[in-house]
Design a protein around this motif. Structure first.
Motif, PDB file in Angstrom:
ATOM      1  N   UNK A  53      29.850  28.229  60.144  1.00 19.67           N
ATOM      2  CA  UNK A  53      30.288  26.859  59.947  1.00 19.67           C
ATOM      3  C   UNK A  53      29.105  25.868  60.162  1.00 19.67           C
ATOM      4  N   UNK A  54      28.380  26.188  61.075  1.00 15.45           N
ATOM      5  CA  UNK A  54      27.304  25.053  61.455  1.00 15.45           C
ATOM      6  C   UNK A  54      26.254  25.270  60.168  1.00 15.45           C
ATOM      7  N   UNK A  55      26.142  26.178  59.468  1.00 24.21           N
ATOM      8  CA  UNK A  55      25.382  26.252  58.275  1.00 24.21           C
ATOM      9  C   UNK A  55      25.869  25.220  57.174  1.00 24.21           C
ATOM     10  N   UNK A  56      27.344  25.572  57.005  1.00 22.64           N
ATOM     11  CA  UNK A  56      27.861  24.919  56.200  1.00 22.64           C
ATOM     12  C   UNK A  56      27.809  23.559  56.056  1.00 22.64           C
ATOM     13  N   UNK A  57      28.096  23.103  57.577  1.00 22.31           N
ATOM     14  CA  UNK A  57      27.773  21.637  57.866  1.00 22.31           C
ATOM     15  C   UNK A  57      26.622  21.115  57.790  1.00 22.31           C
ATOM     16  N   UNK A  58      25.685  21.821  57.938  1.00 17.02           N
ATOM     17  CA  UNK A  58      24.277  21.281  57.856  1.00 17.02           C
ATOM     18  C   UNK A  58      23.997  21.062  56.083  1.00 17.02           C
ATOM     19  N   UNK A  59      24.581  21.809  55.334  1.00 15.52           N
ATOM     20  CA  UNK A  59      24.372  21.779  53.992  1.00 15.52           C
ATOM     21  C   UNK A  59      25.072  20.642  53.382  1.00 15.52           C
ATOM     22  N   UNK A  60      26.448  20.433  54.112  1.00 11.38           N
ATOM     23  CA  UNK A  60      27.121  19.135  53.535  1.00 11.38           C
ATOM     24  C   UNK A  60      26.191  17.943  54.305  1.00 11.38           C
ATOM     25  N   UNK A  61      25.701  17.970  55.160  1.00 10.61           N
ATOM     26  CA  UNK A  61      24.881  16.577  55.643  1.00 10.61           C
ATOM     27  C   UNK A  61      23.663  16.475  54.426  1.00 10.61           C
ATOM     28  N   UNK A  62      23.023  17.348  54.100  1.00  5.54           N
ATOM     29  CA  UNK A  62      21.843  17.392  53.246  1.00  5.54           C
ATOM     30  C   UNK A  62      22.593  16.839  51.901  1.00  5.54           C
ATOM     31  N   UNK A  63      23.788  17.295  51.488  1.00 11.37           N
ATOM     32  CA  UNK A  63      24.325  16.640  50.056  1.00 11.37           C
ATOM     33  C   UNK A  63      24.746  15.248  50.515  1.00 11.37           C
ATOM     34  N   UNK A  64      25.356  14.896  51.578  1.00 10.59           N
ATOM     35  CA  UNK A  64      25.598  13.458  51.845  1.00 10.59           C
ATOM     36  C   UNK A  64      24.542  12.496  51.693  1.00 10.59           C
ATOM     37  N   UNK A  65      23.328  12.839  52.142  1.00 15.93           N
ATOM     38  CA  UNK A  65      22.223  12.277  52.363  1.00 15.93           C
ATOM     39  C   UNK A  65      21.726  11.996  51.135  1.00 15.93           C
ATOM     40  N   UNK A  66      21.905  13.003  50.214  1.00 18.42           N
ATOM     41  CA  UNK A  66      21.314  12.995  49.020  1.00 18.42           C
ATOM     42  C   UNK A  66      22.352  12.109  47.938  1.00 18.42           C
ATOM     43  N   UNK A  67      23.529  12.193  48.110  1.00 20.38           N
ATOM     44  CA  UNK A  67      24.531  11.399  47.232  1.00 20.38           C
ATOM     45  C   UNK A  67      24.276   9.883  47.753  1.00 20.38           C
ATOM     46  N   UNK A  68      24.134   9.626  48.931  1.00 20.65           N
ATOM     47  CA  UNK A  68      24.130   8.130  49.284  1.00 20.65           C
ATOM     48  C   UNK A  68      22.965   7.527  49.517  1.00 20.65           C
ATOM     49  N   UNK A  69      22.024   8.579  49.669  1.00 21.07           N
ATOM     50  CA  UNK A  69      20.553   7.727  49.611  1.00 21.07           C
ATOM     51  C   UNK A  69      19.552   8.105  48.677  1.00 21.07           C
TER      52      UNK A  69
END
Length: 407
Positions: A53-69
């Motif tokens: 689950x931690x790995x999935x969350x780290x992946x989500x954060x990378x996606x959010x950063x890329x989508x928004x910034x």
């Protein structure tokens, strides 16, 4: 790193930018986008002990950063076999040769997998609730949306280096060296832990995590009491000595949160263990408590006592550079709403590591609310725009400290 006063702007430098940032963060569009991302973060469960689950969350954060910034100018995922990976993402600032600001947050939570099923993400006019929303997923969303506001408005911004770790709740053993390296060349570090009312945390206590182990001699409690040497009794004596050493006036508290030992009611215990939490306000108290721990000794010479563990986080004590950084954030806050409360709290965070190196750091830049590690965990809905604007305005002000201007 010593930061010269010239690295920080005068209070009036960022006035126009702060006003524009506030207007932007308070729009319905920003509120909805922010809450959408916060929902995604909360609904991605991330207990500290669940690597998948931690790995999935780290992946989500990378996606959010890329989508928004957009794609980061530098992206490193520091991987670990057991702990949550550290996501380090850097976005180059708008000022040539301008400063770097490190923005730190953690994505792991204390909530076990499955908690969300009985406690769903919920938004009302007053609060936003869900596991980890206060500690500290709202802060993560704020960091992303704060930088987004600066980019959209074309305002001066520093190079922002996000460092997002997945082991803070278990002591940041893996991520500490990454955080320390990532703040070495930064003019300032902002930690997106929860804030308190309209304030930030300028000081935190140091944290010691220790284990007491006593080893005695087992014997029948009725037939051969003189042949036994109780590890439990010796542990009880040590607990009393530690409790007596606490001094709340000096800022030192001691808590033995769990004890275990022995085998049966009628057996003199051969072994016992105690889990100890010590909080101190300064280095002098660390030295005093080290002496107390070293002096612990059973009254029965047949029992041995060992002390394991150590000081997990040094105290966060604001030095001159830290106070200058607080003044920058305070000037932004006063333009947004009111001067900041300067808070000193008992809990530790990753800010402790940065402060111990003499680097300027502010903690509690995240959301206001209540209930960290508790079922009433929530953030205040109405405060989210202004807390995001506080982060954005502080980043903008720090960029102006180098003579930066709008794009």
């Amino acid at each position: 790193m010593s930061v010269p006063a010239s690295a920080f702007p005068s209070p009036s430098d960022a006035s126009d930018g702060v006003s524009r940032i506030a207007d932007r963060c308070r729009t319905a569009e920003y509120r909805q986008g922010f809450l959408t991302d916060l929902r995604r973060l909360v609904e991605q469960e991330s207990p500290s002990d669940d690597k998948a689950l931690l790995d999935a969350t780290a992946g989500l954060l990378v996606n959010l950063l890329t989508e928004r910034l957009g794609e980061p100018d530098r992206l490193v995922r520091h991987r670990d076999a057991a702990c949550g990976d550290v996501v380090e993402a850097e976005y180059t600032g708008s000022v040539s040769g301008g400063p770097t600001v490190t923005v730190v947050g953690h994505y792991d939570t204390v909530w076990p997998a499955g908690t969300l099923a009985g406690w769903p993400f919920t938004v009302t006019e007053e609060t936003v609730t869900g596991p980890g929303v206060f500690d500290m997923k709202a802060g993560l969303a704020q960091g992303v949306w704060a930088l987004r506001a600066l980019r959209e408005l074309g305002l001066a911004r520093p190079t922002v280096r996000f460092v997002l770790n997945g082991d803070e709740e278990t002591g940041s053993v893996m991520s500490r060296p990454v955080i320390e390296r990532a703040t070495e060349d930064a003019v300032a570090t902002l930690v997106l832990e929860p804030g308190g009312s309209w304030g930030v945390k300028a000081g935190r206590k140091g944290v010691g995590i220790f284990t007491l182990t006593t080893t005695g001699i087992e014997a029948h409690a009725g037939l051969d009491p003189a042949k036994g040497a109780s590890a439990v009794h010796a542990l009880a004596d040590a607990v009393r000595q530690l409790a007596d050493a606490a001094d709340l006036e000096r800022g030192t508290s001691v808590n033995v949160g769990r004890i275990s030992g022995g085998t049966a009611r009628n057996v003199i215990a051969g072994e016992a263990h105690g889990l100890v939490d010590i909080r101190v306000a300064g280095q002098e108290e660390i030295r005093r408590m080290d002496e107390v721990l070293a002096s612990l000794a059973p009254t029965d010479p047949r029992v041995t006592l060992t002390v394991g563990g150590g000081w997990n986080r040094p105290p966060m004590e604001p030095g001159p550079a830290g106070r200058e950084l607080f003044a920058v954030a305070d000037s932004v806050a006063a333009q947004l709403r009111a001067p900041l409360a300067e808070l000193f709290v008992g809990g530790g965070s990753d800010a402790n590591f940065v402060a111990a190196l003499g680097r300027p750091v502010l903690c509690g830049m995240g959301a206001t609310g209540d209930g960290a590690h508790a079922r009433h965990e929530h953030v205040l809905t109405a405060d989210l725009p202004d807390r995001t604007a506080l982060t954005a305005g502080t980043l903008h002000a720090l960029a102006l400290g180098s003579g930066g201007a709008a794009e």
